[in-house]
Scaffold this active site. Structure first.
Site, PDB file in Angstrom:
ATOM      1  CE  LYS A  99      -4.481   0.818   0.236  1.00 48.14           C
ATOM      2  NZ  LYS A  99      -5.550  -0.106  -0.147  1.00 48.14           N
ATOM      3  N   GLY A 211     -20.756   6.490   2.982  1.00 44.07           N
ATOM      4  CA  GLY A 211     -19.702   6.760   1.990  1.00 44.07           C
ATOM      5  C   GLY A 211     -20.293   6.826   0.601  1.00 44.07           C
ATOM      6  N   GLY A 213     -18.200   7.745  -2.252  1.00 38.80           N
ATOM      7  CA  GLY A 213     -17.083   7.879  -3.197  1.00 38.80           C
ATOM      8  C   GLY A 213     -17.258   6.848  -4.295  1.00 38.80           C
ATOM      9  CB  ALA A 215     -16.473   1.612  -3.097  1.00 39.78           C
TER      10      ALA A 215
HETATM   11  N1  GLU Z   1      -7.214   0.279  -3.263  1.00 39.62           N
HETATM   12  C1  GLU Z   1      -7.982  -0.877  -3.599  1.00 39.62           C
HETATM   13  C2  GLU Z   1      -8.034  -1.832  -2.421  1.00 39.62           C
HETATM   14  O1  GLU Z   1      -7.901  -1.427  -1.288  1.00 39.62           O
HETATM   15  C3  GLU Z   1      -7.562  -1.516  -4.904  1.00 39.62           C
HETATM   16  C4  GLU Z   1      -6.157  -2.004  -4.964  1.00 39.62           C
HETATM   17  C5  GLU Z   1      -5.706  -2.455  -6.345  1.00 39.62           C
HETATM   18  O2  GLU Z   1      -6.495  -2.424  -7.272  1.00 39.62           O
HETATM   19  O3  GLU Z   1      -4.531  -2.834  -6.442  1.00 39.62           O
HETATM   20  O4  GLU Z   1      -8.287  -2.990  -2.565  1.00 39.62           O
END
Ligand code: GLU
Length: 406
Positions: A99, A211, A213, A215
């Protein structure tokens, strides 16, 4: 209230030693990230701490989004990277977990400044990333446009085309059809299977969503189209409530114009929204929303974790006593990374699929993963979260063992 979500996740994993077939030494592998990278991004006299954390890479290159948020911290990014490692193993895609994060409020930056910090991020970490090493993607407050700038910067530095460097790109630069709504579609497939296997009539179900956004907005639209009644929705500025059900297409139009949902109909405060009488509560915002303070007041029967980490571990225990079903983040929101994986496969082969094909493959992955977890829940009489964590840890440990590390 301060809650260190990284420590909290480590505690959850330690507790699994009691129900899973793992020993202390094996679980030790999950106690810290494999690699941590830090930098500071600078615009004028403003400085923004930036992180990229690669947690576990036994199953493949690390994968995970980059978050821009004023509350980003080292421990938050660590927790998110650990969850990515588990998530990729839950849906059995050939990735480890990572991340990234920048401690910044992107809403206070101009487009030029946003572009500048996005390019600086790549200049800071490009040696640690790449299509076969570590593949970033969007997360909270990062967009396809930001992915485009990052791709461009990476390709300028490397001197070639590497569309598989980053996912969640615009279609014109090698993005995948269906990626924009993939997180929400994945969550919907999980809920659909849970509802079906428990013979619940979805037409009488009342939904509350926290939320709005990427999603949150997509899941509200999908559930509305499927005939579910959505009685409340919030965004970071406030919430709205209508017990007869909200008109979601109209609410989306309203949000696009006003940049908020409040004022659309009767307003409701965030805390009251979480505690509404409903069948399914969908936290689709940030971590730490359901804690030991409010867990006892949650009335929803099912919690569909579209956000990462919305429930703390002590809140989980209270919800379990109250017979609430928590469908966990590492499964529920894995549709995003699964479609990122499909995007990367398309980039690496140079052959692009139609949306129907992408969503069909996503449906199969999510449905299969749901039933694998459901089976473990029933076999061991444990929560969906514990079952998902056990399956993920078993898969990661198998790869570690083959590499001679466990
Ligand atoms: N940020 C998204 C997650 O928390 C997607 C991560 C991605 O597509 O690599 O799963």
């Amino acid at each position: 209230m301060f809650m260190n979500i990284f420590e909290d996740t480590l505690k959850r994993i330690e507790n699994l030693g009691k129900i899973g077939d793992f020993n202390k030494k094996q679980l030790q592998i999950f106690s810290k990230p494999k690699r941590e990278h830090y930098s500071e991004l600078v615009i004028g006299d403003m400085k923004f701490p930036a992180f990229r954390i690669q947690y576990n890479d036994a199953r493949g290159p690390t994968k995970g989004g980059i978050r821009y948020h004023p509350d980003v911290s080292l421990d938050e990014v660590r927790a998110l990277a650990l969850w990515m490692s588990l998530k990729c193993a839950v849906v059995d895609i050939p990735y480890g977990g990572a991340k990234g994060g920048v401690k910044v409020n992107p809403k206070q930056l101009s487009q030029e400044e946003l572009e500048e910090i996005s390019r600086q991020y790549v200049r800071a970490f490009h040696e640690e990333m790449g299509p076969e090493k570590d593949i970033p993607a969007p997360d909270v407050y990062t967009t396809p446009q930001i992915m485009a700038w990052m791709l461009d910067e990476f390709e300028k530095i490397k001197g070639g085309h590497y569309p598989g460097f980053i996912t969640g790109k615009p279609l014109e630069l090698g993005g995948s059809k269906g990626r924009d709504k993939a997180t929400a579609m994945g969550a919907y497939y999980v809920l659909r299977e849970y509802v079906k296997s428990n013979k619940i009539d979805s037409r009488i179900m009342k939904i509350v969503i926290q939320g709005f956004g990427n999603a949150g907005m997509h899941i509200s639209k999908i559930l509305f189209d499927e005939g579910y009644k959505i009685i409340a929705i919030s965004d970071s500025k406030g919430g709205v409530y209508d017990k007869k059900g909200l008109n979601i297409p109209k609410l989306i139009e309203y949000k696009k114009k006003k940049r908020k949902v409040s004022g659309f109909t009767k307003d409701i405060k965030n805390n009251d929204l979480l505690e509404l009488e409903c069948d399914v509560l969908v936290p689709a915002a940030l971590e730490n929303q359901i804690t030991k303070e409010n867990a006892g007041s949650i009335k929803a029967k099912i919690i569909l974790e579209v956000a990462n980490g919305p429930i703390t571990s002590d809140a989980d225990e209270i919800l379990e006593i109250g017979d609430k079903i928590v469908l966990p983040d590492v499964l529920v929101n894995a549709g995003g990374v699964t479609t990122s994986y499909f995007e990367w496969v398309q980039n690496n082969t140079g052959y692009y699929w139609e949306e129907e094909e992408v969503l069909d493959k996503l449906d199969k992955k999510m449905t299969k993963s749901f039933y694998e977890i459901d089976k473990k829940v029933k076999e061991k009489d444990i929560s969906y979260r514990d079952a998902a964590y056990i399956i993920a840890i078993e898969r990661i440990l198998k790869s570690e063992k083959l590499r001679g590390n466990a």
